[in-house]
Motif scaffolding. Structure first.
Motif, PDB file in Angstrom:
ATOM      1  N   ASN A 198     -51.811 -60.472  14.856  1.00  0.00           N
ATOM      2  CA  ASN A 198     -51.596 -61.061  13.532  1.00  0.00           C
ATOM      3  C   ASN A 198     -52.935 -61.106  12.791  1.00  0.00           C
ATOM      4  O   ASN A 198     -53.031 -60.707  11.621  1.00  0.00           O
ATOM      5  CB  ASN A 198     -50.981 -62.455  13.689  1.00  0.00           C
ATOM      6  CG  ASN A 198     -50.304 -62.956  12.417  1.00  0.00           C
ATOM      7  OD1 ASN A 198     -50.841 -63.825  11.756  1.00  0.00           O
ATOM      8  ND2 ASN A 198     -49.161 -62.401  12.081  1.00  0.00           N
ATOM      9  N   ASP A 240     -52.565 -66.184   5.538  1.00  0.00           N
ATOM     10  CA  ASP A 240     -52.444 -66.770   6.872  1.00  0.00           C
ATOM     11  C   ASP A 240     -52.165 -65.653   7.886  1.00  0.00           C
ATOM     12  O   ASP A 240     -51.039 -65.185   8.024  1.00  0.00           O
ATOM     13  CB  ASP A 240     -51.307 -67.816   6.833  1.00  0.00           C
ATOM     14  CG  ASP A 240     -50.824 -68.227   8.213  1.00  0.00           C
ATOM     15  OD1 ASP A 240     -51.391 -67.768   9.220  1.00  0.00           O
ATOM     16  OD2 ASP A 240     -49.851 -69.012   8.270  1.00  0.00           O
ATOM     17  N   ALA A 241     -53.236 -65.227   8.573  1.00  0.00           N
ATOM     18  CA  ALA A 241     -53.122 -64.205   9.620  1.00  0.00           C
ATOM     19  C   ALA A 241     -53.564 -64.831  10.939  1.00  0.00           C
ATOM     20  O   ALA A 241     -54.305 -64.231  11.708  1.00  0.00           O
ATOM     21  CB  ALA A 241     -53.970 -62.997   9.258  1.00  0.00           C
ATOM     22  N   VAL A 242     -53.150 -66.072  11.167  1.00  0.00           N
ATOM     23  CA  VAL A 242     -53.617 -66.783  12.360  1.00  0.00           C
ATOM     24  C   VAL A 242     -52.745 -66.446  13.567  1.00  0.00           C
ATOM     25  O   VAL A 242     -53.209 -65.860  14.537  1.00  0.00           O
ATOM     26  CB  VAL A 242     -53.682 -68.311  12.104  1.00  0.00           C
ATOM     27  CG1 VAL A 242     -54.203 -69.023  13.349  1.00  0.00           C
ATOM     28  CG2 VAL A 242     -54.588 -68.619  10.916  1.00  0.00           C
ATOM     29  N   PHE A 243     -51.453 -66.785  13.490  1.00  0.00           N
ATOM     30  CA  PHE A 243     -50.552 -66.461  14.597  1.00  0.00           C
ATOM     31  C   PHE A 243     -49.281 -65.836  14.067  1.00  0.00           C
ATOM     32  O   PHE A 243     -48.797 -66.166  12.978  1.00  0.00           O
ATOM     33  CB  PHE A 243     -50.183 -67.701  15.406  1.00  0.00           C
ATOM     34  CG  PHE A 243     -51.360 -68.342  16.082  1.00  0.00           C
ATOM     35  CD1 PHE A 243     -52.150 -67.623  16.967  1.00  0.00           C
ATOM     36  CD2 PHE A 243     -51.679 -69.669  15.828  1.00  0.00           C
ATOM     37  CE1 PHE A 243     -53.249 -68.216  17.573  1.00  0.00           C
ATOM     38  CE2 PHE A 243     -52.766 -70.264  16.432  1.00  0.00           C
ATOM     39  CZ  PHE A 243     -53.551 -69.536  17.306  1.00  0.00           C
ATOM     40  N   ILE A 278     -48.636 -63.672   7.010  1.00  0.00           N
ATOM     41  CA  ILE A 278     -48.339 -62.394   7.661  1.00  0.00           C
ATOM     42  C   ILE A 278     -47.377 -62.673   8.821  1.00  0.00           C
ATOM     43  O   ILE A 278     -47.646 -63.526   9.669  1.00  0.00           O
ATOM     44  CB  ILE A 278     -49.612 -61.696   8.182  1.00  0.00           C
ATOM     45  CG1 ILE A 278     -50.585 -61.463   7.009  1.00  0.00           C
ATOM     46  CG2 ILE A 278     -49.265 -60.379   8.865  1.00  0.00           C
ATOM     47  CD1 ILE A 278     -51.846 -60.678   7.375  1.00  0.00           C
ATOM     48  N   VAL A 304     -45.070 -64.515   9.974  1.00  0.00           N
ATOM     49  CA  VAL A 304     -44.464 -65.845   9.762  1.00  0.00           C
ATOM     50  C   VAL A 304     -45.593 -66.806   9.391  1.00  0.00           C
ATOM     51  O   VAL A 304     -46.745 -66.548   9.752  1.00  0.00           O
ATOM     52  CB  VAL A 304     -43.779 -66.395  11.044  1.00  0.00           C
ATOM     53  CG1 VAL A 304     -42.500 -65.666  11.374  1.00  0.00           C
ATOM     54  CG2 VAL A 304     -44.732 -66.372  12.237  1.00  0.00           C
ATOM     55  N   PRO A 305     -45.288 -67.894   8.706  1.00  0.00           N
ATOM     56  CA  PRO A 305     -46.324 -68.911   8.539  1.00  0.00           C
ATOM     57  C   PRO A 305     -46.720 -69.408   9.942  1.00  0.00           C
ATOM     58  O   PRO A 305     -45.853 -69.662  10.776  1.00  0.00           O
ATOM     59  CB  PRO A 305     -45.608 -70.026   7.751  1.00  0.00           C
ATOM     60  CG  PRO A 305     -44.454 -69.340   7.068  1.00  0.00           C
ATOM     61  CD  PRO A 305     -44.023 -68.248   8.010  1.00  0.00           C
ATOM     62  N   SER A 306     -48.012 -69.493  10.197  1.00  0.00           N
ATOM     63  CA  SER A 306     -48.454 -69.847  11.555  1.00  0.00           C
ATOM     64  C   SER A 306     -47.911 -71.209  11.957  1.00  0.00           C
ATOM     65  O   SER A 306     -47.976 -72.170  11.187  1.00  0.00           O
ATOM     66  CB  SER A 306     -49.988 -69.862  11.623  1.00  0.00           C
ATOM     67  OG  SER A 306     -50.443 -68.545  11.416  1.00  0.00           O
TER      68      SER A 306
HETATM   69  K     K Z   1     -49.180 -65.802  10.325  1.00  0.00           K
END
Ligand code: K
Ligand code: NPW
Ligand code: ADP
Length: 488
Positions: A59, A118-121, A146, A148-150
């Protein structure tokens, strides 16, 4: 072979696809994903001060690629790397292709950014989001996610922590179940699904079990010159003595959605005889009626008391009838579940589900419906704004085609009538249930537009003929239109 357009990818399907990519293919997929994210953003926002928050996995890798493209296009971009990629991993290699400004501490950048990515998880989050990470994302003014919302579990729509709502969520190949399941659905904003190509081998590896409920997932029988009322199907409804309205609403819905003949047995026979002229009303014992082999499909529950259900249901089950059990037939606890063995479909709302299955109701709705279907050996239509239709074999459809206008007393009876009509028309139980939920939703949408959002339940049946026509038109279409997400 291709992947059905209505498939929703579970994290497990996604992993099967990733392994089929191989290392080179995976890098190309991430490049495609990041580019798609950047394009979707560029199409919706003017260049602005953007922070891409990247996590340690793929992600995050998508985030580094998106950051690169946005910067190429002249945006002011910084990356906030909240966790470093694993050493010597593919993600690390991809992350190095980002040469722009990178920070590991927020330092107020998020709150000052015009846009945060938001490319965290991604969808396969394995454990709860830490408070620190949620705090960082919650400061964003405008957020694009990206995949899903983390913090969202991609499979169930459950929230693993405090999740910041996105305005736009960009996913790949096919959407995720969570995009259409509450509570996650309300946090995803607009859904875009980008086609990043699929390795040929992957299609055989993916065993999709979750689908979006739209025409084409099922086929309604179409009218034929040779039709007669028995070929269109006979629906029999167990009559109630007191709550007669529920029975009449279900009967009208069954007639309006294509049943050739609808009969009511017992209950307040005199009243039913003076209601709609197209109904047949029987005053014979149930033991007599079940002998008629043309009367295979029975609706048992709307308007019925416990005593009435006890008088009808066991006889219908032992006669091997195709039964839809609703409302009064959905009693309390293990005994009630036991009493349902042999029925084909049950249609509980969340209250009825809790009454029947107790603690299972605390599981995420998709899991709860799937397990209940296995437990009873029947299709479970778990009603709500994101109605879930689960088959005992594990298939699940999620319905989006609906309207809050359906939240009116008697609307569930309408649905029960539609399912019964489609069962009587010869559709298998899961397909009949999925199609009925869609038709019910379509009639709700049409009634909402005709009556300013507040139709009475009787308005629903009037829209069913047209709903069926619309479904027949779309069910053979090769390019799916009017889906609840955009394609890129
Ligand atoms: K995400
Ligand atoms: N086929 C497709 O659809 C394609 C998908 N693509 C993209 O791939 C993404 C999925 O990537 P992914 O599998 O690497 O998962 P992602 O969430 O990025 O990272 C997992 C890492 O985070 C860690 N971790 C987990 N939870 C945590 C927590 N609470 N707190 C802290 N750490 C936590 C976890 O640690 P672990 O559980 O292993 O210990 C692991 O190290 C997908 O969302 C999409 O964007 C596209 O690129 C191309 C095609
Ligand atoms: N907000 C909503 N959005 C979409 N559909 C809804 C909404 N609220 C209720 N429905 C649908 O309306 C129907 C209500 O059924 P039910 O609760 O059994 O009503 P009743 O028992 O009064 O007939 C279900 O099919 C449900 O999915």
């Amino acid at each position: 072979m291709t992947l059905h357009p209505l498939v929703l990818l579970s994290p497990h399907d996604s992993q099967s696809i990733d392994s089929a990519f191989g290392e080179d293919g995976h890098v190309r997929a991430v490049e495609g994903a990041g580019w798609a994210v950047a394009r979707a953003i560029r199409a919706r926002y003017a260049p602005c001060k953007t922070v891409v928050v990247c996590g340690p996995g793929f992600n995050g890798a998508d985030g580094y690629v998106a950051a690169r493209w946005l910067e190429v296009w002249g945006w002011s971009v910084v990356v906030l790397a909240v966790a470093a990629p694993k050493k010597d991993s593919l993600v690390e290699v991809i992350a190095r292709s980002w040469r722009g400004r990178t920070f590991s501490e927020d330092g107020g950048r998020i709150a000052n950014a015009d846009l945060v990515v938001d490319a965290v998880f991604g969808a396969g989050l394995s454990r709860p989001l830490s408070d620190g990470l949620s705090h960082i994302l919650r400061q964003a003014n405008r957020l694009v996610a990206i995949d899903v919302p983390s913090g969202v579990c991609g499979e169930t729509g459950r929230l693993l922590g405090s999740v910041k709502k996105a305005e736009l969520t960009i996913s790949f190949i096919r959407p995720r179940p969570a995009h259409f399941l509450e509570p996650a659905k309300a946090l995803c904003g607009e859904i875009v699904c980008a086609d990043i190509g699929l390795p040929a081998d992957a299609v055989n590896e993916v065993k999709p079990r979750v689908f979006l409920n739209e025409p084409g997932l099922w086929l309604l029988p179409v009218a034929d010159r040779g039709d007669h009322k028995y070929s269109r199907g006979v629906v029999s409804i167990c009559g109630a003595d007191k709550m007669t309205g529920a029975v009449r609403i279900a009967a009208q819905a069954a007639r309006s959605s294509g049943a050739g003949l609808v009969r009511i047995l017992g209950g307040d026979v005199a009243l039913y005889r003076h209601s709609e002229p197209g109904l047949i009303v029987d005053d014979v014992p149930i033991g007599e009626a079940v002998k008629d082999s043309r009367r295979q499909v029975w609706l048992c529950g709307p308007g019925l008391s416990n005593a009435e259900v006890e008088a009808y249901l066991p006889q219908l089950i032992s006669a091997g009838k195709t039964i839809l059990a609703d409302a009064g037939a959905l009693g309390t606890g293990a005994e009630a579940v036991e009493a349902l063995r042999g029925v084909s479909v049950i249609t509980p709302h969340m209250g009825e589900f809790r009454r029947l299955f107790g603690a299972l109701a605390e599981s995420p709705r998709i899991e709860a419906a799937r397990q209940a279907a296995q437990c009873v050996g029947a299709v479970v239509v778990l009603k709500g704004s994101d109605t879930i239709i689960a088959a005992p074999d594990g298939r699940v459809a999620i319905n989006q085609h609906a309207s809050p206008a359906l939240a009116t007393a008697g609307s569930g009876d309408t649905l029960a009538g539609i399912v019964s009509a489609l069962l009587a028309g010869g559709m298998p139980a899961w397909e009949a249930s999925c199609a009925a939920v869609w038709l019910h939703g379509d009639a709700g949408i049409a009634a909402a537009s005709e009556y300013g959002g507040w139709p009475v339940v009787e308005a629903l049946e009037k829209g069913l003929g047209r709903a069926r026509q619309r479904a027949e038109k779309h069910q053979n279409a090769k390019n799916y239109k009017n889906l609840p997400f955009a394609r890129l």
